[in-house]
Design a protein around this motif. Sequence first.
Motif, PDB file in Angstrom:
ATOM      1  N   GLU A 150      -4.585  -1.978   0.531  1.00 12.67           N
ATOM      2  CA  GLU A 150      -4.930  -2.279   1.743  1.00 12.67           C
ATOM      3  C   GLU A 150      -5.737  -3.642   1.984  1.00 12.67           C
ATOM      4  O   GLU A 150      -5.618  -4.607   2.747  1.00 12.67           O
ATOM      5  CB  GLU A 150      -5.367  -1.153   2.708  1.00 12.67           C
ATOM      6  CG  GLU A 150      -4.233  -0.042   3.034  1.00 12.67           C
ATOM      7  CD  GLU A 150      -4.826   1.010   3.659  1.00 12.67           C
ATOM      8  OE1 GLU A 150      -4.156   1.169   4.835  1.00 12.67           O
ATOM      9  OE2 GLU A 150      -5.842   1.342   3.222  1.00 12.67           O
ATOM     10  N   GLY A 197     -15.303   1.340   1.810  1.00  8.04           N
ATOM     11  CA  GLY A 197     -13.931   0.958   2.033  1.00  8.04           C
ATOM     12  C   GLY A 197     -13.634   0.669   3.634  1.00  8.04           C
ATOM     13  O   GLY A 197     -12.476   0.175   3.803  1.00  8.04           O
ATOM     14  N   THR A 209     -10.897   4.016   6.562  1.00  9.60           N
ATOM     15  CA  THR A 209     -11.181   3.069   5.408  1.00  9.60           C
ATOM     16  C   THR A 209      -9.910   2.552   4.907  1.00  9.60           C
ATOM     17  O   THR A 209      -8.875   3.267   4.954  1.00  9.60           O
ATOM     18  CB  THR A 209     -11.776   4.066   4.347  1.00  9.60           C
ATOM     19  OG1 THR A 209     -11.017   5.143   4.088  1.00  9.60           O
ATOM     20  CG2 THR A 209     -13.181   4.580   4.907  1.00  9.60           C
ATOM     21  N   LYS A 210     -10.216   1.664   3.760  1.00 14.71           N
ATOM     22  CA  LYS A 210      -8.876   0.946   3.277  1.00 14.71           C
ATOM     23  C   LYS A 210      -8.869   1.062   1.797  1.00 14.71           C
ATOM     24  O   LYS A 210     -10.093   1.014   1.231  1.00 14.71           O
ATOM     25  CB  LYS A 210      -8.743  -0.398   3.827  1.00 14.71           C
ATOM     26  CG  LYS A 210      -9.141  -0.792   5.050  1.00 14.71           C
ATOM     27  CD  LYS A 210      -7.909  -0.077   5.981  1.00 14.71           C
ATOM     28  CE  LYS A 210      -7.954  -0.598   7.406  1.00 14.71           C
ATOM     29  NZ  LYS A 210      -8.925   0.003   8.293  1.00 14.71           N
ATOM     30  N   THR A 211      -7.549   1.339   1.048  1.00 11.25           N
ATOM     31  CA  THR A 211      -7.506   1.507  -0.156  1.00 11.25           C
ATOM     32  C   THR A 211      -7.636  -0.104  -0.597  1.00 11.25           C
ATOM     33  O   THR A 211      -7.505  -1.051  -0.061  1.00 11.25           O
ATOM     34  CB  THR A 211      -6.107   2.042  -0.497  1.00 11.25           C
ATOM     35  OG1 THR A 211      -5.201   1.045  -0.057  1.00 11.25           O
ATOM     36  CG2 THR A 211      -5.982   3.426   0.074  1.00 11.25           C
ATOM     37  N   SER A 268     -18.314  -1.907  -0.041  1.00  9.52           N
ATOM     38  CA  SER A 268     -17.644  -1.189  -0.763  1.00  9.52           C
ATOM     39  C   SER A 268     -18.956  -0.628  -1.568  1.00  9.52           C
ATOM     40  O   SER A 268     -20.172  -0.835  -0.948  1.00  9.52           O
ATOM     41  CB  SER A 268     -16.907  -2.012  -1.897  1.00  9.52           C
ATOM     42  OG  SER A 268     -17.907  -2.959  -2.387  1.00  9.52           O
ATOM     43  N   ASP A 319       1.005   8.587  -6.557  1.00  6.15           N
ATOM     44  CA  ASP A 319      -0.135   9.474  -6.575  1.00  6.15           C
ATOM     45  C   ASP A 319       0.299  10.866  -5.960  1.00  6.15           C
ATOM     46  O   ASP A 319      -0.605  11.847  -5.992  1.00  6.15           O
ATOM     47  CB  ASP A 319      -1.443   9.126  -6.091  1.00  6.15           C
ATOM     48  CG  ASP A 319      -1.194   8.707  -4.655  1.00  6.15           C
ATOM     49  OD1 ASP A 319      -0.017   8.517  -4.002  1.00  6.15           O
ATOM     50  OD2 ASP A 319      -2.319   8.805  -3.941  1.00  6.15           O
ATOM     51  N   PRO A 329       0.986  -1.388   0.050  1.00  5.54           N
ATOM     52  CA  PRO A 329      -0.026   0.184  -0.062  1.00  5.54           C
ATOM     53  C   PRO A 329       0.828   1.200   0.174  1.00  5.54           C
ATOM     54  O   PRO A 329       1.883   1.132   0.569  1.00  5.54           O
ATOM     55  CB  PRO A 329      -0.764  -0.136   1.303  1.00  5.54           C
ATOM     56  CG  PRO A 329      -0.805  -1.558   1.727  1.00  5.54           C
ATOM     57  CD  PRO A 329       0.662  -1.941   1.206  1.00  5.54           C
ATOM     58  N   SER A 330       0.346   2.275  -0.385  1.00  7.50           N
ATOM     59  CA  SER A 330       0.938   3.472  -0.410  1.00  7.50           C
ATOM     60  C   SER A 330       0.962   4.033   0.893  1.00  7.50           C
ATOM     61  O   SER A 330       0.132   3.808   1.547  1.00  7.50           O
ATOM     62  CB  SER A 330       0.330   4.636  -1.683  1.00  7.50           C
ATOM     63  OG  SER A 330       0.613   4.169  -2.958  1.00  7.50           O
TER      64      SER A 330
END
Length: 405
Positions: free
Chosen positions: A167, A356, A162-164, A382, A91, A13-14
């Motif tokens: 993630e 998320g 919340t998760k990307t 989602s 990003d 993850p970023s």
Amino acid sequence: MTNTDPSADSSRPSSGLPAIQAAVEETGAAGFVHVGGRTDPDLRYLTRVDGPDRETAVVFLSGDADRKPEAVYCVPTDVIADVSGFEPGPDRSDTVCRVVGRSPTTATGQQVRSILAEHHQATGGDRTLLVPRQLPHDTAVFLQEAGYELQSTPAITSARATKTPAERDCLRSVQAAATAGMARAEAVLAVSEPANGGLTFDGRPLTAERLRRQIDTELASAGVAPAANTRIEAPTATADPLPAGEPIRLHVAPRGPHGYYGLLTRTVAVDCEGGWERRAFIAADAGLKAAIRHIEPGVDVSTVEGEAVAEVGAYGFAVAPDAASTQAEATADVHGVGLSAYEPPASGTESELRSGSVVAVETGVVDPEQGAVRLGALFELSEEGVETLGEYPSSLSPVDRLETD
């Protein structure tokens, strides 16, 4: 049952730095400071680095027309080479990331103050700093003595609620390992035999510790760490053989190589005649399904918990007993899971579900005399709806699911 090796998942993850940058830009603050240790999940979120065992800091500095925003990871000089993965993510190419070392005689707060002083001399402007509520006292003193005004921000807490997609992939992979550990436990229990009220496996008493080792070995082979979160609970003492005919709770919450946790809870009973355990199991399963039906964006986790408890209670269990009650009690717990085994959204803070969100839901019945029955799993919310992360069947009688793969 499909077994996914989390260690084979190369995606990472970023960094969570964009959430901090947004908060700094919105408030017009000079920057942001976070100080913590290796086990600090917020620090892991910001850096995506498995840092040293000593105290480190992240300093985010606002940008202007002449300077890009900058994130500085402050670490002891002798470990700089170990944190080379500190970067803003694809990003946020406008953010400059660098690692700065400090000598053993320099306090973290002193290093942070020095970095901020250099930045302020170059840019001037506001001297307000955003900080988390739990900033160490000594660092706060260093900054306040330098003339900075500290303003608490929930930016990290809110962002982590919340998760990307990356993630969620991490959570999905570690949950796959959790299901493998649970399958190993059921396989052992399925072939265990009652003897004098207890269970034996391979001719020897099956204790909670012995079963825990079986689970943890399976987790390790799947590439995750048990993280001391494997629990085997039964009405009898853990030093004795696990009981026959009584509910045995199996709780697995391993930590993956990416830092994210799984969670899976099941209750089984070997040579069970039914009765109380069967009714409690059916009620817990119904409560879990009721919770899933109410997991939607904008719903508070306390609402989900309440609906689950009400459903369990409909099977004849107390919903809100008083402290002196001896009745079997319906229970439910809903909370986020990520870089911590328990995190927002949760009752009392960042409690509203959003698209998320990834939450653990555990439902069950606790009886002062009979023991407890609990079921739990992870769910992803989602725009398309709710999905179970790591599907795993429920059965009161243990099943050797390794045999059926």
